[in-house]
Design a protein around this motif. Structure first.
Motif, PDB file in Angstrom:
ATOM      1  N   GLY A   1      33.520  15.075  53.194  1.00 21.78           N
ATOM      2  CA  GLY A   1      34.300  15.111  51.960  1.00 21.78           C
ATOM      3  C   GLY A   1      35.508  16.017  52.062  1.00 21.78           C
ATOM      4  N   ILE A   2      36.174  16.179  50.925  1.00 22.96           N
ATOM      5  CA  ILE A   2      37.347  17.051  50.827  1.00 22.96           C
ATOM      6  C   ILE A   2      36.923  18.377  50.220  1.00 22.96           C
ATOM      7  N   TRP A   3      37.283  19.455  50.876  1.00 25.19           N
ATOM      8  CA  TRP A   3      36.951  20.804  50.418  1.00 25.19           C
ATOM      9  C   TRP A   3      38.243  21.599  50.246  1.00 25.19           C
ATOM     10  N   ILE A   4      38.382  22.287  49.113  1.00 28.47           N
ATOM     11  CA  ILE A   4      39.603  23.032  48.844  1.00 28.47           C
ATOM     12  C   ILE A   4      39.313  24.517  48.651  1.00 28.47           C
ATOM     13  N   ASN A   5      40.343  25.313  48.881  1.00 27.74           N
ATOM     14  CA  ASN A   5      40.229  26.768  48.775  1.00 27.74           C
ATOM     15  C   ASN A   5      40.333  27.165  47.302  1.00 27.74           C
ATOM     16  N   GLN A   6      39.219  27.076  46.600  1.00 32.04           N
ATOM     17  CA  GLN A   6      39.200  27.352  45.174  1.00 32.04           C
ATOM     18  C   GLN A   6      39.447  28.823  44.879  1.00 32.04           C
ATOM     19  N   ALA A   7      39.053  29.698  45.780  1.00 36.14           N
ATOM     20  CA  ALA A   7      39.266  31.135  45.566  1.00 36.14           C
ATOM     21  C   ALA A   7      40.751  31.452  45.481  1.00 36.14           C
ATOM     22  N   ALA A   8      41.557  30.829  46.333  1.00 34.95           N
ATOM     23  CA  ALA A   8      43.002  31.052  46.290  1.00 34.95           C
ATOM     24  C   ALA A   8      43.592  30.499  45.002  1.00 34.95           C
TER      25      ALA A   8
ATOM     26  N   ASP B   1      42.007  30.155  42.106  1.00 27.64           N
ATOM     27  CA  ASP B   1      41.579  31.025  40.998  1.00 27.64           C
ATOM     28  C   ASP B   1      42.411  32.301  40.956  1.00 27.64           C
ATOM     29  N   ALA B   2      42.731  32.841  42.132  1.00 27.92           N
ATOM     30  CA  ALA B   2      43.547  34.061  42.185  1.00 27.92           C
ATOM     31  C   ALA B   2      44.956  33.780  41.681  1.00 27.92           C
ATOM     32  N   ALA B   3      45.518  32.651  42.071  1.00 29.80           N
ATOM     33  CA  ALA B   3      46.866  32.285  41.621  1.00 29.80           C
ATOM     34  C   ALA B   3      46.892  32.038  40.113  1.00 29.80           C
ATOM     35  N   ALA B   4      45.824  31.456  39.586  1.00 33.49           N
ATOM     36  CA  ALA B   4      45.771  31.106  38.168  1.00 33.49           C
ATOM     37  C   ALA B   4      45.855  32.324  37.251  1.00 33.49           C
TER      38      ALA B   4
ATOM     39  N   ALA C   1      48.448  35.505  46.527  1.00 34.83           N
ATOM     40  CA  ALA C   1      47.137  34.896  46.299  1.00 34.83           C
ATOM     41  C   ALA C   1      46.723  34.032  47.487  1.00 34.83           C
ATOM     42  N   LEU C   2      47.665  33.254  48.019  1.00 37.39           N
ATOM     43  CA  LEU C   2      47.365  32.386  49.149  1.00 37.39           C
ATOM     44  C   LEU C   2      47.064  33.191  50.410  1.00 37.39           C
TER      45      LEU C   2
ATOM     46  N   ALA D   1      46.378  24.526  37.941  1.00 34.84           N
ATOM     47  CA  ALA D   1      45.908  25.865  37.568  1.00 34.84           C
ATOM     48  C   ALA D   1      47.048  26.845  37.381  1.00 34.84           C
ATOM     49  N   TYR D   2      48.085  26.727  38.207  1.00 31.64           N
ATOM     50  CA  TYR D   2      49.161  27.727  38.224  1.00 31.64           C
ATOM     51  C   TYR D   2      50.289  27.415  37.242  1.00 31.64           C
TER      52      TYR D   2
END
Length: 247
Positions: free
Chosen positions: A28-35, A37-40, A48-49, A144-145
């Motif tokens: 599947g596709i996996w994304i860097n949700q932590a980055a 959330d930090a940017a948001a 953040a990235l 999010a951003y």
């Protein structure tokens, strides 16, 4: 006696199997949700990235034994194979391997010589089959951003509503109908310590510097301090717009 011996061996065999974590499917596709959330939180995007990167998205297919990732400026493909204790190894041509495993519902990328440990979440973003790797992360990040409703507090079109769509379309900002956030690569090198984005109308566009501070977004003209034979070195010039987030 023979029956008891068979049962004993079977118990040992089953116990040994149970002690080895199963290779759960990580396709599947996996994304860097932590980055994301930090940017948001509404601060500096590049910070953040960098804090939670460098990799932004994985695309994994256990059936074809293929795994790809992007860090925002390059796309790298590798060969996937199961290892011991539920770990999957991705071998890249000409570089070191990367270990992947599941930790609950998250994909864990183990720390390596060049990269820190990273955690990824399954993407719920709808993308087309022909969309390039990284589209899921970019759409989730943009939502999010920059998602929601903005109002032009200063600049051309003052008082108008502005909407940044996840697909890169832009509504309400005078003279612009598309945008792209700079995540990494040449655009990041050119803007240095500053966040930058590309604003475009039709086939014509230009880089801009922006500063995000909570619910306020300042957009500046990008000036170039480089010599003609050097890579551009962008810095903020005239402030063109101040946007305030309404919701």
């Amino acid at each position: 006696m023979r029956k008891a011996l068979v049962l004993s061996l079977l118990t040992v065999f089953l116990g040994g199997c149970a002690s080895e974590p199963a290779h759960r499917d990580i396709s599947g596709i996996w994304i860097n949700q932590a980055a994301i959330d930090a940017a948001a939180k509404g601060g500096n995007l590049r910070e953040a990235l960098l804090a939670y990167g460098p990799n932004l998205e994985w695309d994994i297919d256990t059936q074809t034994a293929q795994a790809r990732y992007t860090n925002g400026f390059e796309r790298v493909e590798g060969k996937l194979q199961p290892e011991d204790k539920g770990v999957w190894q991705v071998d890249f041509y000409g570089s070191s391997a990367t270990a992947l495993s599941l930790a609950g519902e998250e994909l864990l990328q183990a720390a390596a010589d060049a990269d820190p440990q990273q955690v990824f979440a399954r993407s719920s973003v709808n993308v087309a089959a022909q969309d390039p790797l990284g589209t899921s992360f970019e759409k989730a990040l943009k939502t999010a951003y920059l998602g929601g409703q903005w109002r032009i507090a200063e600049g051309a079109g003052q008082g108008a509503s502005v909407t940044f769509l996840a697909g890169g379309q832009l509504k309400g900002l005078p003279g612009m109908n598309a945008y792209a956030l700079c995540l990494a690569g040449d655009c990041a090198s050119m803007s240095g310590e500053y966040d930058s984005l590309w604003l475009q109308q039709g086939e014509t566009g230009a880089a801009h510097i922006f500063v995000r501070n909570g619910k306020q977004l300042e957009i500046f003209e990008a000036l170039d301090a480089s010599q003609p034979d050097e890579m551009p070195q962008l810095y903020p010039g005239k402030r063109e717009w101040v946007l305030e987030k309404q919701r």
